[in-house]
Design a protein around this motif. Sequence first.
Motif, PDB file in Angstrom:
ATOM      1  N   SER A  43     -44.602  32.667   7.525  1.00 52.68           N
ATOM      2  CA  SER A  43     -43.545  32.507   8.520  1.00 52.68           C
ATOM      3  C   SER A  43     -43.703  31.163   9.232  1.00 52.68           C
ATOM      4  O   SER A  43     -44.777  30.562   9.245  1.00 52.68           O
ATOM      5  N   TYR A  44     -42.616  30.694   9.833  1.00 55.02           N
ATOM      6  CA  TYR A  44     -42.637  29.412  10.542  1.00 55.02           C
ATOM      7  C   TYR A  44     -43.625  29.455  11.700  1.00 55.02           C
ATOM      8  O   TYR A  44     -44.347  28.480  11.950  1.00 55.02           O
ATOM      9  N   GLU A  45     -43.681  30.580  12.415  1.00 61.85           N
ATOM     10  CA  GLU A  45     -44.584  30.700  13.565  1.00 61.85           C
ATOM     11  C   GLU A  45     -46.043  30.528  13.122  1.00 61.85           C
ATOM     12  O   GLU A  45     -46.822  29.846  13.774  1.00 61.85           O
ATOM     13  N   LYS A  46     -46.366  31.152  11.993  1.00 60.18           N
ATOM     14  CA  LYS A  46     -47.749  31.060  11.496  1.00 60.18           C
ATOM     15  C   LYS A  46     -48.078  29.632  11.079  1.00 60.18           C
ATOM     16  O   LYS A  46     -49.157  29.119  11.374  1.00 60.18           O
ATOM     17  N   ARG A  47     -47.131  28.972  10.399  1.00 63.33           N
ATOM     18  CA  ARG A  47     -47.360  27.581   9.988  1.00 63.33           C
ATOM     19  C   ARG A  47     -47.503  26.679  11.204  1.00 63.33           C
ATOM     20  O   ARG A  47     -48.359  25.788  11.248  1.00 63.33           O
ATOM     21  N   ALA A  48     -46.660  26.900  12.233  1.00 56.65           N
ATOM     22  CA  ALA A  48     -46.728  26.084  13.451  1.00 56.65           C
ATOM     23  C   ALA A  48     -48.067  26.300  14.146  1.00 56.65           C
ATOM     24  O   ALA A  48     -48.682  25.344  14.658  1.00 56.65           O
ATOM     25  N   GLU A  49     -48.534  27.533  14.163  1.00 57.15           N
ATOM     26  CA  GLU A  49     -49.829  27.855  14.771  1.00 57.15           C
ATOM     27  C   GLU A  49     -50.963  27.138  14.024  1.00 57.15           C
ATOM     28  O   GLU A  49     -51.868  26.566  14.646  1.00 57.15           O
ATOM     29  N   GLU A  50     -50.909  27.162  12.708  1.00 57.11           N
ATOM     30  CA  GLU A  50     -51.935  26.492  11.907  1.00 57.11           C
ATOM     31  C   GLU A  50     -51.919  24.990  12.146  1.00 57.11           C
ATOM     32  O   GLU A  50     -52.971  24.359  12.247  1.00 57.11           O
TER      33      GLU A  50
END
Length: 119
Positions: A43-50
């Motif tokens: 998900s975009y949120e997970k990628r942004a967090e990483e």
Amino acid sequence: MLAAPLPTAASAEVIPAVQGMRQNGKNWHQQKSAFRPRAGQTSYEKRAEERKALAAVKAKEKEMKDEKEAERQRRIQAIKDKRAAKEERERFQKMEVKMHRKRVERLKRREKRNKMLKS
């Protein structure tokens, strides 16, 4: 009446399916799994967090490298200052051999005044 057998620890284990002979007969090749094109997506949120975590790590690494470089430069500058002071002492010692000691001291004071004016 018949009671249903209760599941025991031995029957709870998952037994892997037995693989038979491959259809094409190439048993030395690795088994392929089904092709799922969206399997690796996140998900975009997970990628942004990483990305944010990676940026924090890089910032910390840069800070540590800068600290290390600053310490190295400080040591280099201390060595240069020490060498310059040693050269100055040796120069005045050579002058004392040729000239009178009081005149050399007078020249030292004059040079210090000139250094103060220049800086």
